[in-house]
Design a protein around this motif. Structure first.
Motif, PDB file in Angstrom:
ATOM      1  N   ASP A 221      31.960   2.797 -11.369  1.00 31.43           N
ATOM      2  CA  ASP A 221      31.878   1.806 -10.289  1.00 31.43           C
ATOM      3  C   ASP A 221      32.312   2.460  -8.983  1.00 31.43           C
ATOM      4  OD1 ASP A 221      31.206  -0.129 -12.099  1.00 31.43           O
ATOM      5  OD2 ASP A 221      33.180  -1.078 -12.150  1.00 31.43           O
ATOM      6  N   SER A 365      35.018   3.617 -18.817  1.00 37.28           N
ATOM      7  CA  SER A 365      34.363   2.920 -17.698  1.00 37.28           C
ATOM      8  C   SER A 365      35.081   1.637 -17.307  1.00 37.28           C
ATOM      9  CB  SER A 365      32.927   2.561 -18.093  1.00 37.28           C
ATOM     10  OG  SER A 365      32.946   1.539 -19.075  1.00 37.28           O
ATOM     11  N   ARG A 367      34.411  -1.045 -18.585  1.00 38.21           N
ATOM     12  CA  ARG A 367      33.427  -2.112 -18.768  1.00 38.21           C
ATOM     13  C   ARG A 367      33.115  -2.246 -20.254  1.00 38.21           C
ATOM     14  NH1 ARG A 367      30.897   0.799 -14.584  1.00 38.21           N
ATOM     15  NH2 ARG A 367      29.844   1.889 -16.258  1.00 38.21           N
ATOM     16  N   ASP A 593      24.227  -4.576 -17.168  1.00 38.54           N
ATOM     17  CA  ASP A 593      25.165  -4.817 -16.075  1.00 38.54           C
ATOM     18  C   ASP A 593      25.675  -6.253 -16.160  1.00 38.54           C
ATOM     19  OD1 ASP A 593      26.687  -4.926 -13.853  1.00 38.54           O
ATOM     20  OD2 ASP A 593      25.117  -4.326 -12.439  1.00 38.54           O
ATOM     21  N   ASP A 594      26.886  -6.391 -16.671  1.00 36.33           N
ATOM     22  CA  ASP A 594      27.479  -7.721 -16.820  1.00 36.33           C
ATOM     23  C   ASP A 594      27.582  -8.420 -15.465  1.00 36.33           C
ATOM     24  OD1 ASP A 594      28.645  -9.828 -18.173  1.00 36.33           O
ATOM     25  OD2 ASP A 594      30.651  -8.966 -18.161  1.00 36.33           O
ATOM     26  N   ARG A 595      27.800  -7.627 -14.409  1.00 35.88           N
ATOM     27  CA  ARG A 595      27.942  -8.221 -13.075  1.00 35.88           C
ATOM     28  C   ARG A 595      26.622  -8.749 -12.511  1.00 35.88           C
ATOM     29  NH1 ARG A 595      31.202  -3.656 -11.611  1.00 35.88           N
ATOM     30  NH2 ARG A 595      33.410  -4.166 -11.364  1.00 35.88           N
TER      31      ARG A 595
END
Ligand SMILES: O=C(O)CCC(=O)C(=O)O
Ligand SMILES: [Fe+2]
Length: 621
Positions: A221, A365, A367, A593-595
């Protein structure tokens, strides 16, 4: 024929350790001279059942060819060392393909047209983007005893958002790893060959310790400073008791707390997953044995699980938090695992392998790993999103299109005037003519469609490319392909009865959606969670969202998890007729991509019309 090397090193070798990340990243793209077996590329399009039939027919032939295949497989792995050497050379040439271009020094609010002219990826035929595909393309393995160098710290490239990471695989899961490599050699699209011949899966790893060390890359990120290169802490300094204090940049605290969860069924029986409400529970979907199912949720939400045929027997219950989003139903003890059929045990081990990788990915990560290991990095290019409000310009059919980066985490871009007013109006008319029906959402590992008004209350219809006796949809597909820098032939549907099928599509039909006052689409992801048995791991890669009108109130598109310095509600986009929103559901390291979670806020007044064009990676399921 190009084929990627399978980088399991059984003997101490330092060659891979010396690779820098760029080389490592690409060194799988090596021509190692191994011929693949006879499976034709056109089989790529076969659905699961067709493949089963084909496999029955070919079983005898397969048995005969097994010995020669095994030799081929052995040969293939033996050539590893050579492949690495060749790879170092090959990576120099391949460098630009897999990696996003080095970010130029960002110039705030200026056009960077010269550096971002789109490079179209053109292929000799529509299958070519998959010619070098292997599922294990971006992992490599090494001798666990050779710790002469610490690989994880040595090789991060400043120009890249990808960083090398090390992970460990317990040897009990090595058969699962072998299965994935065998699927690569066989191009076994649904693991039917792997599961038929699993007794003969070669085990070439002569591992002397209890685990195997692997390498891959993960996406880092970017820091908040990177998102605002034009931020000047001195200019925003404030007076304090001790004098002037510079103001550090901080990411805004987000009001939205949602996230994605993924449930795994590590049992040989299908189960149903439920969302538990105060008064009622709702079926999220069915999870086949050794498969998984994901959904978007909020902290504190309770989920439960029952066998498919006994809705009263709750076998698992979870109250979810953002700290633990991969959740396992794992009822078997060691004896029960031993009693599984060989096929079941392999599928079980494949999930355990994924789970083990996921732990390492999370540590590096920070994530959650929402894909299925191994998952190749996306083959499609992505627009550079180095900082918020970065601009790009590209030319298509004689006119300039301007792109603006709205968000970096997740990657969201807008393109004003992507459609003309006339095109927007014509699309709405076309959709109304086709007839709009109640929208549905995807449910279960079998991916059935369900109506759920509490999530998605709109109506929609699908417009196929070319099938509407108009060139309008065709023009939009072409334009979309150019925006995504992909060969537009990849956006064509196979023509019925075309033999061999020269085309396949990576784009879905255009979905036109109408929201009436009060209707919305709550926060969700557009990606899907593919079965672990799908070699290609097909999923939605990018969404192109087209606003067809703006004469309504409300109905903003929100990315409530977008990282910014000051927007507590994330990034909200006000619909503007003709504007396109492009966002990516995948990260460059192959994870979902969870976001990328997003929503359509309720329409307050009037009717909102949009069109969705979903692009898959590496191909449509
Ligand atoms: O209507 C919008 O703004 C978002 C639509 C959406 O996310 C979808 O249809 O998947
Ligand atoms: Fe969506």
């Amino acid at each position: 024929m190009n084929h990627q090397s399978h980088d399991i090193i059984t003997e101490s070798s330092s060659s891979w350790e010396d690779l820098d990340p760029d080389e490592f990243l690409n060194h799988n793209k090596t021509d190692d001279g191994i011929d693949k077996n006879d499976k034709n590329d056109d089989d790529d399009e076969d659905d699961v059942n067709e493949n089963d039939d084909e496999n029955d027919e070919n079983e005898e032939e397969d048995n005969e060819s097994l010995t020669s295949w095994t030799q081929e497989f052995m040969e293939h792995w033996k050539q590893h060392a050579f492949a690495v050497l060749v790879a170092i050379v090959a990576t120099v040439a391949a460098h630009s393909y897999k990696k996003s271009p080095s970010p130029a020094v960002p110039v705030p609010y200026s056009s960077s047209s010269s550096s971002s002219a789109p490079t179209l990826h053109l292929y000799d035929d529509a299958h070519e983007h998959l010619h070098e595909y292997t599922r294990t393309a971006n992992i490599t393995f090494c001798d666990p005893f050779d710790s002469s160098k610490d690989s994880s710290s040595s090789s991060s490239s400043s120009s890249s958002s990808l960083k090398v990471m090390e992970f460990h695989i317990s040897n009990e899961f090595l058969p699962a790893l072998h299965a994935h490599y065998a699927a690569d050699v066989w191009q076994d699209v649904n693991y039917s060959r792997v599961l038929t011949f699993l007794e003969q899966l070669p085990s070439h790893l002569q591992i002397k310790s209890s685990s195997t060390r692997g390498l891959t890359h993960y996406y880092i990120d970017p820091s908040i400073e990177t998102l605002y290169p034009y931020y000047n802490p001195t200019a925003e300094a404030k007076m304090s008791a001790n004098g002037l204090e510079t103001k550090p940049l901080r990411a805004a605290h987000l009001t939205f707390t949602g996230f994605g969860v993924k449930f795994f069924n590590l049992s040989p029986k299908p189960v149903l997953l439920y969302w538990d409400g105060r008064e009622e529970r709702k079926v999220v979907g069915e999870i086949a044995p050794f498969e998984s199912l994901g959904t978007a949720t909020t902290p504190g939400q309770s989920f439960s699980m029952t066998p498919v045929y006994d809705a009263d027997q709750v076998v698992g219950r979870w109250v979810v938090t953002a700290d633990d989003v991969t959740l396992y139903f794992e009822p078997m003890n060691d004896d029960q695992i031993q009693q599984l059929t060989q096929q079941e045990r392999l599928l079980y081990q494949m999930q355990k392998l994924n789970q083990e990788f996921a732990k390492h990915y999370l540590i590096h990560s920070r994530r959650a790993w929402l894909s299925q290991f191994p998952r190749a990095f996306p083959l499609h290019p992505m627009w550079e999103t180095s900082y918020i409000h970065q601009k790009h310009v590209y030319r298509d059919e004689g006119r300039d299109y301007h792109i603006r980066v709205e968000s970096v985490l997740p990657k969201v871009l807008t393109i004003p005037d992507f459609l003309s007013d006339h095109e927007c109006e014509a699309l709405i008319q076309l959709a109304l003519h086709e007839g709009l029906r109640a929208s549905t959402v995807v449910a279960g590992s079998q991916r059935t469609m369900m109506r759920d008004v509490s999530t998605r209350s709109s109506d929609n219809t699908w417009l196929e490319r070319g099938n509407n006796a108009t060139s309008l949809t065709d023009a939009i597909y072409r334009r979309a392909a150019r925006l995504l820098r992909l060969d537009e032939r990849l956006f064509q549907k196979p023509v019925d009865d075309e033999v061999p099928a020269h085309r396949h599509s990576i784009a879905e039909s255009l979905q036109v959606v109408r929201y009436r006052a009060g209707e919305e689409y709550t926060a969700h992801h557009d990606f899907v969670y593919p079965s672990q048995q799908l070699w290609y791991q097909p999923t939605r890669f990018a969404t192109l969202l087209l606003y067809l009108n703006d004469d309504f109130e409300g109905g903003h598109t929100v990315f409530p998890r977008a990282v910014t310095r000051d927007l507590h509600d994330g990034v909200r986009i006000r619909p503007k007729k003709g504007t396109a929103v492009l966002f990516y559901s995948m990260l460059p390291d192959g994870n979902m991509d969870d976001r990328s979670q997003h929503a359509s806020e309720p329409v307050q007044l009037g009717e909102k019309f949009i069109a969705n064009l979903w692009v898959w990676e590496p191909l449509i399921n």
